[in-house]
Design an enzyme around this catalytic site. Structure first.
Site, mmCIF file in Angstrom:
data_model
loop_
_atom_site.group_PDB
_atom_site.id
_atom_site.type_symbol
_atom_site.label_atom_id
_atom_site.label_comp_id
_atom_site.label_asym_id
_atom_site.label_seq_id
_atom_site.Cartn_x
_atom_site.Cartn_y
_atom_site.Cartn_z
ATOM 1 N N GLY A 35 0.595 -1.303 -0.150
ATOM 2 C CA GLY A 35 0.013 0.207 -0.166
ATOM 3 C C GLY A 35 0.839 1.168 -0.080
ATOM 4 C CB SER A 37 0.314 3.891 -4.557
ATOM 5 O OG SER A 37 -0.709 3.811 -3.984
ATOM 6 C CE1 TYR A 171 -9.121 -0.191 7.788
ATOM 7 C CE2 TYR A 171 -9.649 1.269 9.762
ATOM 8 C CZ TYR A 171 -8.789 0.724 8.803
ATOM 9 O OH TYR A 171 -7.378 1.411 8.888
ATOM 10 C CB ALA A 173 -14.053 -6.464 13.525
ATOM 11 C CB ALA A 174 -10.634 -6.552 9.903
#
Length: 272
Positions: A35, A37, A171, A173-174
């Site tokens: 991630g 970029s 989100y 929870a992840a």
């Protein structure tokens, strides 16, 4: 008695210039950043480059923010096949790895609350924000072990893992699961001299986070700036704030730190 001048600190005054990093800090180190970029990821890539590392990064597409000195591999790490393809290409280019930074993440706010979050978005949140990290680390662990003691894994989590809001419950929870995973991985890899740390950013100014904050501000009928107005240090985060934390944890200055979770949020968490 509090000096009234403390109330008039300007936002631009809070963004102080950072000291120039040592160009030899990460000399000879090979780094992976997912991630990378734009936003936080691009800032992390640039900070590692400034420290002398060789960096390979990935995202679905490059942007104007993507540091040109890094090697960019276009890909989608939201799937196992995507991770395997990226890892093979990155290792072919680097020959090995010393630092892995898992920054790729995505979320979409559902202002209707938890029951309005579709099942597929729960699955997507787990795939990108948790399982992609597990898969990336699994893919690069043989290389980290081969490089010997001194390898580092830094997982970028989120402050919402500690203060979950219903609109981004999937989100949050992840990311909470990511925190637990990071601690377990740190325990497993410590005997090999490989360190694992987690960073939990607060409200950082990035395109993705700004879009979510704008949705929330619109729903509340307030200005976008009001969403971050209560941060004790007086400003939202700059991506470089997170990049500096990564640089510290990835460096030998943090050689006795593993399993730690660092909140970088301008003091917002204690105020909630």
């Amino acid at each position: 008695m509090m000096d009234d001048r403390s109330k008039t600190v300007r936002l631009e005054d809070m963004f102080r210039d950072l000291p120039s990093p040592s160009a030899s800090e990460f000399a000879g180190k090979r780094a992976i950043v997912t991630g990378g970029s734009r936003g936080i990821g691009a800032a992390i890539v640039q900070r590692l480059l400034d420290g002398g590392a060789t960096v390979v990064t990935t995202a679905r597409n490059a942007s104007d923010e993507t540091p040109k000195a890094a090697s960019f591999i276009r890909g989608d790490i939201g799937t196992l096949a995507g991770v395997q393809a990226f890892a093979a290409a990155a290792l072919d280019e680097l020959g090995g790895v010393d630092i892995v930074v898992n920054n790729a993440a995505a979320a979409r706010a559902h202002l209707g609350g938890i029951s309005s979050i579709p099942d597929e978005e729960w699955i997507n949140a787990l795939d990108l924000n948790l399982l992609s990290v597990v898969r990336v680390n699994n893919a690069f662990l043989p290389g980290l072990r081969e490089a010997g003691p001194g390898g580092v894994v830094v997982n970028i989590s989120s402050g919402v893992a500690l203060t979950p809001a219903p609109a981004v419950a999937h989100y949050a929870a992840a990311k909470a699961a990511l925190n637990a995973y990071g601690k377990a991985l740190a325990s497993e890899l410590a005997p090999a001299g490989i360190r694992v740390a987690t960073i939990m950013p607060g409200n950082v100014l990035t395109p993705g986070a700004d879009a979510i904050r704008q949705d929330v501000a619109d729903a509340m009928g307030v200005a976008l700036a009001d969403i971050t107005a209560g941060i004790p240090l007086g400003r939202p985060g700059d991506p470089r704030d997170i990049a500096e934390a990564v640089a510290y944890l990835a460096s030998d200055r943090a050689q006795w730190i593993t399993g730690a979770s660092l909140v970088v949020d301008g003091g917002e968490l204690p105020a909630i």
